[in-house]
Design an enzyme around this catalytic site. Structure first.
Site, short mmCIF file in Angstrom:
data_model
loop_
_atom_site.label_atom_id
_atom_site.label_comp_id
_atom_site.label_asym_id
_atom_site.label_seq_id
_atom_site.Cartn_x
_atom_site.Cartn_y
_atom_site.Cartn_z
N CYS A 104 0.90 -1.15 0.00
CA CYS A 104 0.00 0.00 0.00
C CYS A 104 0.93 1.20 0.00
CB CYS A 104 -0.91 0.04 1.22
SG CYS A 104 -1.78 1.62 1.34
N CYS A 107 -0.50 4.09 2.58
CA CYS A 107 -0.49 3.90 4.03
C CYS A 107 -0.23 2.44 4.35
CB CYS A 107 -1.78 4.41 4.66
SG CYS A 107 -3.28 4.00 3.74
N SER A 108 -1.25 1.68 4.74
CA SER A 108 -1.00 0.29 5.11
C SER A 108 -2.22 -0.58 4.86
CB SER A 108 -0.58 0.20 6.57
OG SER A 108 -1.56 0.83 7.38
N CYS A 109 -2.96 -0.31 3.77
CA CYS A 109 -4.16 -1.10 3.47
C CYS A 109 -3.78 -2.56 3.28
CB CYS A 109 -4.84 -0.55 2.22
SG CYS A 109 -5.38 1.15 2.45
FE FE Z 1 -3.34 2.03 2.94
#
Ligand code: FE
Length: 199
Positions: A104, A107-109
């Protein structure tokens, strides 16, 4: 170079998260009990084992595999895996010709219902920026040497789509049952930074 963002980068992320949490609780925007329960569930009850079950079923049930590649969200839902960060799951299959890896960049999906919470390296700005530009090098640094003849595809997960890798079934596992295959499948293989090995 001396923006507030740069300064804040020096404050440990746990402290920043705590400060944010405190403000949200003080303002009555979140209930700490609900939040604690949520975190506990994803830390203790939901983890990569769910994804491993999906992979082992796909390896042993061709009809399931085609449903999985056709509509990931529906197929993982058949096994009861659904919930936040799992509303739209797309499954990409590793083959001899194509290796898939997920990131991602923003961010951190991450597909929580299948893998639980993301590991820290997945949230690391270095991984997020570099794997897009030089995936072969980054994978090699993480211990996975992808053959030159194999194309690497990088998939950028987002709040709309969470990608999930169906790893290659390792040779030497032909006679193994779905149950026996599950423990072989690792989290890293389902993100695409590792391969599954037979032992
Ligand atoms: Fe994300």
């Amino acid at each position: 170079m001396s923006s507030d963002l740069t300064v804040n980068d020096h404050i440990p992320i746990a402290l920043r998260a705590e400060a944010l949490e405190q403000i949200l609780v003080e303002r009555g925007l979140v209930d700490p009990a609900v939040m604690d329960g949520f975190i506990k569930a994803y830390e203790q009850d939901v983890g990569p084992l769910n994804g491993a079950k999906v992979v082992a079923k796909a390896w042993t049930d061709p009809d399931y595999k085609s449903r999985l590649l056709d509509d990931g969200t529906a197929a993982v839902g058949e096994l009861g895996f659904k919930g936040p960060q799992g509303e739209h799951i797309v499954v990409v299959e590793n083959t001899d010709d194509v290796h898939n890896v997920v990131v991602c960049t923003l961010c951190s999906c991450y597909p929580w219902p299948l893998l639980g919470l993301p590991p820290s390296w997945y949230k690391d700005p270095a991984y997020r920026s570099r794997v897009v530009k030089e995936p072969r090098t980054v994978l090699s640094e993480m211990g996975l040497d992808v053959p030159d003849g194999t194309e690497i595809k990088v998939w950028d997960s987002s709040s709309e789509v969470r990608f999930f890798v169906l790893p290659r079934r390792p040779s030497g596992t032909e006679g193994m049952s779905e149950e026996d295959l599950i423990p072989l499948v690792t989290r890293d293989a389902m993100v695409g930074v590792a391969e599954v090995t037979a032992s």
